[in-house]
Design a protein around this motif. Sequence first.
Motif, PDB file in Angstrom:
ATOM      1  N   THR A  69     -18.800   7.058 -24.713  1.00 45.71           N
ATOM      2  CA  THR A  69     -19.674   5.922 -24.437  1.00 45.71           C
ATOM      3  C   THR A  69     -19.454   4.849 -25.496  1.00 45.71           C
ATOM      4  O   THR A  69     -18.735   5.065 -26.477  1.00 45.71           O
ATOM      5  CB  THR A  69     -21.148   6.350 -24.405  1.00 45.71           C
ATOM      6  OG1 THR A  69     -21.480   6.948 -25.654  1.00 45.71           O
ATOM      7  CG2 THR A  69     -21.422   7.323 -23.275  1.00 45.71           C
ATOM      8  N   ASN A  74     -21.521   9.958 -27.169  1.00 48.99           N
ATOM      9  CA  ASN A  74     -21.718  10.733 -25.942  1.00 48.99           C
ATOM     10  C   ASN A  74     -20.401  10.838 -25.201  1.00 48.99           C
ATOM     11  O   ASN A  74     -19.521   9.999 -25.368  1.00 48.99           O
ATOM     12  CB  ASN A  74     -22.755  10.054 -25.042  1.00 48.99           C
ATOM     13  CG  ASN A  74     -24.071   9.825 -25.750  1.00 48.99           C
ATOM     14  OD1 ASN A  74     -24.588  10.702 -26.418  1.00 48.99           O
ATOM     15  ND2 ASN A  74     -24.614   8.630 -25.610  1.00 48.99           N
ATOM     16  N   PRO A  87     -24.649  14.480 -23.976  1.00 46.32           N
ATOM     17  CA  PRO A  87     -25.189  13.642 -25.045  1.00 46.32           C
ATOM     18  C   PRO A  87     -24.651  14.042 -26.416  1.00 46.32           C
ATOM     19  O   PRO A  87     -24.122  15.142 -26.594  1.00 46.32           O
ATOM     20  CB  PRO A  87     -26.699  13.854 -24.948  1.00 46.32           C
ATOM     21  CG  PRO A  87     -26.897  15.058 -24.125  1.00 46.32           C
ATOM     22  CD  PRO A  87     -25.650  15.309 -23.342  1.00 46.32           C
ATOM     23  N   SER A  88     -24.802  13.145 -27.377  1.00 41.13           N
ATOM     24  CA  SER A  88     -24.172  13.287 -28.685  1.00 41.13           C
ATOM     25  C   SER A  88     -24.386  14.634 -29.383  1.00 41.13           C
ATOM     26  O   SER A  88     -23.430  15.165 -29.943  1.00 41.13           O
ATOM     27  CB  SER A  88     -24.583  12.145 -29.609  1.00 41.13           C
ATOM     28  OG  SER A  88     -25.975  12.131 -29.790  1.00 41.13           O
ATOM     29  N   ALA A  91     -22.072  16.840 -27.527  1.00 44.76           N
ATOM     30  CA  ALA A  91     -20.716  16.286 -27.445  1.00 44.76           C
ATOM     31  C   ALA A  91     -19.964  16.452 -28.757  1.00 44.76           C
ATOM     32  O   ALA A  91     -18.749  16.633 -28.761  1.00 44.76           O
ATOM     33  CB  ALA A  91     -20.788  14.806 -27.069  1.00 44.76           C
ATOM     34  N   LYS A 120     -26.947  19.645 -22.043  1.00 40.59           N
ATOM     35  CA  LYS A 120     -27.645  19.378 -23.303  1.00 40.59           C
ATOM     36  C   LYS A 120     -27.220  20.296 -24.444  1.00 40.59           C
ATOM     37  O   LYS A 120     -27.358  19.944 -25.602  1.00 40.59           O
ATOM     38  CB  LYS A 120     -29.152  19.516 -23.109  1.00 40.59           C
ATOM     39  CG  LYS A 120     -29.752  18.468 -22.218  1.00 40.59           C
ATOM     40  CD  LYS A 120     -31.243  18.666 -22.136  1.00 40.59           C
ATOM     41  CE  LYS A 120     -31.894  17.664 -21.221  1.00 40.59           C
ATOM     42  NZ  LYS A 120     -33.337  17.886 -21.096  1.00 40.59           N
TER      43      LYS A 120
END
Length: 138
Positions: A69, A74, A87-88, A91, A120
């Motif tokens: 992103t 992300n 998400p981070s 990730a 998640k």
Amino acid sequence: MLGTNHSVMIERQERTALLILLVILISCGIFAWVGEGVGKGPFARNYTSQSQEGELVSFQGIVQTVTHTATGENLILDLGGVTIFIPSPAAGMAEISQGDIIRVYGTVQIWKGKREILVKDPGDLTVLVGPQGKNLRS
């Protein structure tokens, strides 16, 4: 009354209540431990285009593209038309490349009108076959 000795007696009903509470706590601990060992697999349904938003699903496929992103924290994966959003926190743990065969567990969500699988937890993503066809499960 100073100096009187009051012994603490637990009534039968109180002992029974404490025993029931102890059994419930032990049962909850056992179920949590077993649930962690089993993982999400038995509870997830295979992902389809008809999967409902919020549903726990599993999906396996070949990574076509890996996109970071704008912040770079992300990940968005395309598995042949199925979008996986990571998400981070998860990730950062993922090492995924184009061509990898992966399996994910996540929840279906709609983002800007498009359906995707939200992963998640880094443990919910497994690279089954990595670069050069190397099987990473064994």
